[in-house]
Motif scaffolding. Structure first.
Motif, PDB file in Angstrom:
ATOM      1  N   GLY A 116       0.781  -1.232   0.000  1.00 58.03           N
ATOM      2  CA  GLY A 116       0.000   0.000   0.000  1.00 58.03           C
ATOM      3  C   GLY A 116       0.809   1.276   0.000  1.00 58.03           C
ATOM      4  N   THR A 117       2.107   1.157  -0.187  1.00 58.35           N
ATOM      5  CA  THR A 117       2.971   2.329  -0.298  1.00 58.35           C
ATOM      6  C   THR A 117       3.784   2.206  -1.586  1.00 58.35           C
ATOM      7  OG1 THR A 117       4.783   1.288   0.920  1.00 58.35           O
ATOM      8  CG2 THR A 117       3.210   2.615   2.204  1.00 58.35           C
ATOM      9  N   ALA A 118       4.403   3.310  -1.959  1.00 56.47           N
ATOM     10  CA  ALA A 118       5.307   3.310  -3.109  1.00 56.47           C
ATOM     11  C   ALA A 118       6.491   4.202  -2.789  1.00 56.47           C
ATOM     12  CB  ALA A 118       4.596   3.807  -4.361  1.00 56.47           C
ATOM     13  N   ASP A 119       7.676   3.694  -3.049  1.00 57.25           N
ATOM     14  CA  ASP A 119       8.889   4.500  -2.955  1.00 57.25           C
ATOM     15  C   ASP A 119       9.104   5.090  -4.345  1.00 57.25           C
ATOM     16  OD1 ASP A 119       9.293   3.583  -0.310  1.00 57.25           O
ATOM     17  OD2 ASP A 119      10.256   1.776  -1.081  1.00 57.25           O
ATOM     18  N   ILE A 120       9.024   6.406  -4.452  1.00 57.92           N
ATOM     19  CA  ILE A 120       9.129   7.097  -5.733  1.00 57.92           C
ATOM     20  C   ILE A 120      10.486   7.773  -5.816  1.00 57.92           C
ATOM     21  CG2 ILE A 120       8.165   8.929  -7.195  1.00 57.92           C
ATOM     22  CD1 ILE A 120       6.113   6.771  -6.770  1.00 57.92           C
ATOM     23  N   THR A 121      11.197   7.541  -6.912  1.00 57.09           N
ATOM     24  CA  THR A 121      12.407   8.290  -7.224  1.00 57.09           C
ATOM     25  C   THR A 121      12.164   8.954  -8.570  1.00 57.09           C
ATOM     26  OG1 THR A 121      13.826   6.746  -6.032  1.00 57.09           O
ATOM     27  CG2 THR A 121      14.893   8.198  -7.635  1.00 57.09           C
ATOM     28  N   GLU A 122      12.151  10.272  -8.569  1.00 62.16           N
ATOM     29  CA  GLU A 122      11.929  11.018  -9.809  1.00 62.16           C
ATOM     30  C   GLU A 122      13.220  11.699 -10.218  1.00 62.16           C
ATOM     31  OE1 GLU A 122       8.897  13.939  -8.740  1.00 62.16           O
ATOM     32  OE2 GLU A 122      10.432  15.259  -7.896  1.00 62.16           O
ATOM     33  N   GLU A 123      13.428  11.789 -11.514  1.00 60.94           N
ATOM     34  CA  GLU A 123      14.537  12.579 -12.064  1.00 60.94           C
ATOM     35  C   GLU A 123      13.892  13.790 -12.706  1.00 60.94           C
ATOM     36  OE1 GLU A 123      16.882  10.005 -14.554  1.00 60.94           O
ATOM     37  OE2 GLU A 123      17.292   8.651 -12.885  1.00 60.94           O
ATOM     38  N   THR A 124      13.877  14.915 -11.964  1.00 61.64           N
ATOM     39  CA  THR A 124      13.143  16.101 -12.373  1.00 61.64           C
ATOM     40  C   THR A 124      13.958  17.360 -12.140  1.00 61.64           C
ATOM     41  OG1 THR A 124      12.142  16.230 -10.181  1.00 61.64           O
ATOM     42  CG2 THR A 124      10.854  15.120 -11.877  1.00 61.64           C
ATOM     43  N   GLY A 125      13.479  18.449 -12.712  1.00 64.16           N
ATOM     44  CA  GLY A 125      14.064  19.753 -12.465  1.00 64.16           C
ATOM     45  C   GLY A 125      13.572  20.762 -13.470  1.00 64.16           C
ATOM     46  N   ALA A 126      13.666  22.040 -13.101  1.00 65.41           N
ATOM     47  CA  ALA A 126      13.334  23.111 -14.040  1.00 65.41           C
ATOM     48  C   ALA A 126      14.465  23.253 -15.059  1.00 65.41           C
ATOM     49  CB  ALA A 126      13.103  24.422 -13.301  1.00 65.41           C
ATOM     50  N   GLY A 127      15.666  22.910 -14.642  1.00 61.91           N
ATOM     51  CA  GLY A 127      16.829  22.941 -15.517  1.00 61.91           C
ATOM     52  C   GLY A 127      17.466  21.564 -15.535  1.00 61.91           C
ATOM     53  N   THR A 128      18.530  21.401 -14.750  1.00 63.39           N
ATOM     54  CA  THR A 128      19.206  20.109 -14.641  1.00 63.39           C
ATOM     55  C   THR A 128      18.326  19.108 -13.906  1.00 63.39           C
ATOM     56  OG1 THR A 128      21.338  21.245 -14.558  1.00 63.39           O
ATOM     57  CG2 THR A 128      21.287  18.966 -13.778  1.00 63.39           C
ATOM     58  N   LEU A 129      18.267  17.889 -14.428  1.00 66.51           N
ATOM     59  CA  LEU A 129      17.480  16.850 -13.771  1.00 66.51           C
ATOM     60  C   LEU A 129      18.241  16.304 -12.573  1.00 66.51           C
ATOM     61  CD1 LEU A 129      16.093  14.868 -16.843  1.00 66.51           C
ATOM     62  CD2 LEU A 129      15.090  16.813 -15.640  1.00 66.51           C
ATOM     63  N   THR A 130      17.545  16.191 -11.436  1.00 62.42           N
ATOM     64  CA  THR A 130      18.126  15.696 -10.200  1.00 62.42           C
ATOM     65  C   THR A 130      17.226  14.605  -9.644  1.00 62.42           C
ATOM     66  OG1 THR A 130      19.020  17.892  -9.734  1.00 62.42           O
ATOM     67  CG2 THR A 130      18.896  16.365  -7.888  1.00 62.42           C
ATOM     68  N   ALA A 131      17.816  13.550  -9.093  1.00 60.59           N
ATOM     69  CA  ALA A 131      17.042  12.466  -8.488  1.00 60.59           C
ATOM     70  C   ALA A 131      16.592  12.859  -7.092  1.00 60.59           C
ATOM     71  CB  ALA A 131      17.867  11.186  -8.437  1.00 60.59           C
ATOM     72  N   ARG A 132      15.300  12.623  -6.824  1.00 63.07           N
ATOM     73  CA  ARG A 132      14.703  12.884  -5.515  1.00 63.07           C
ATOM     74  C   ARG A 132      13.850  11.679  -5.157  1.00 63.07           C
ATOM     75  NH1 ARG A 132      14.822  17.241  -8.584  1.00 63.07           N
ATOM     76  NH2 ARG A 132      15.550  19.194  -7.738  1.00 63.07           N
ATOM     77  N   THR A 133      13.829  11.296  -3.878  1.00 62.20           N
ATOM     78  CA  THR A 133      13.106  10.092  -3.461  1.00 62.20           C
ATOM     79  C   THR A 133      12.227  10.396  -2.255  1.00 62.20           C
ATOM     80  OG1 THR A 133      14.910   8.690  -4.242  1.00 62.20           O
ATOM     81  CG2 THR A 133      13.385   7.704  -2.683  1.00 62.20           C
ATOM     82  N   ASP A 134      11.043   9.780  -2.253  1.00 58.47           N
ATOM     83  CA  ASP A 134      10.156   9.864  -1.093  1.00 58.47           C
ATOM     84  C   ASP A 134       9.189   8.687  -1.165  1.00 58.47           C
ATOM     85  OD1 ASP A 134       9.029  10.773   1.258  1.00 58.47           O
ATOM     86  OD2 ASP A 134       8.681  12.804   0.527  1.00 58.47           O
ATOM     87  N   THR A 135       8.471   8.440  -0.083  1.00 55.02           N
ATOM     88  CA  THR A 135       7.478   7.370  -0.019  1.00 55.02           C
ATOM     89  C   THR A 135       6.093   7.993   0.043  1.00 55.02           C
ATOM     90  OG1 THR A 135       9.020   5.906   1.117  1.00 55.02           O
ATOM     91  CG2 THR A 135       6.687   5.368   1.312  1.00 55.02           C
TER      92      THR A 135
END
Length: 145
Positions: A116-135
């Motif tokens: 019932g949870t998901a660990d999300i890692t996104e590669e996002t950014g307004a400029g350079t893409l950066t990896a961010r993770t949260d549940t």
């Protein structure tokens, strides 16, 4: 507060047996500047680990997107080698730009009960893409295991 830049909604829903379904919607109500996205990893922990040699079967569906700004098309690549979780890589053909005018929707069916949870890692950014993770936690409930 979430470390993720994109908004995510994870909903548990009924699915045809033997599957357990989670629907992930990405990009609703982006209020800041448009965000580029190169990839999203979704790790779905299983309620109980798969037994050695017990395969984990998955099915996926992706709603169509339109044009290069929405990533042209999204591929969903599943990894079932971890007996405790299934990981999906959600990969656009080109960097997608989330600006609040559209969403990406992914239906993820797994034949093992999910935690019932998901660990999300996104590669996002307004400029350079950066990896961010949260549940994040799923809304609703799926059928019993």
């Amino acid at each position: 507060m979430s470390q993720l830049l994109l908004p995510y909604r994870l909903r548990a829903a009924a699915a045809d047996a033997p599957y357990h379904r989670l629907t992930l919607t990405v990009g609703e109500a982006v209020t800041a500047e448009p965000l580029r996205c190169g990839r999203i990893l979704v790790r779905l922990p299983l309620a109980t680990p798969a037994l050695d040699g017990d395969p984990v079967c998955v099915q996926t569906t992706t709603d169509p997107v339109h044009g290069a700004a929405q990533g042209r098309a999204w591929r969903v690549l599943a990894n079932t080698t971890d007996p405790a979780a299934v990981t999906f890589a959600l990969v656009p053909d080109c960097d997608a730009t989330f600006d609040g005018s559209w969403t990406a929707k992914f239906t993820l069916d797994v034949d093992h009960a999910l935690a019932g949870t998901a660990d999300i890692t996104e590669e996002t950014g307004a400029g350079t893409l950066t990896a961010r993770t949260d549940t994040i936690t799923a809304e609703g409930t799926s059928r019993d295991a």
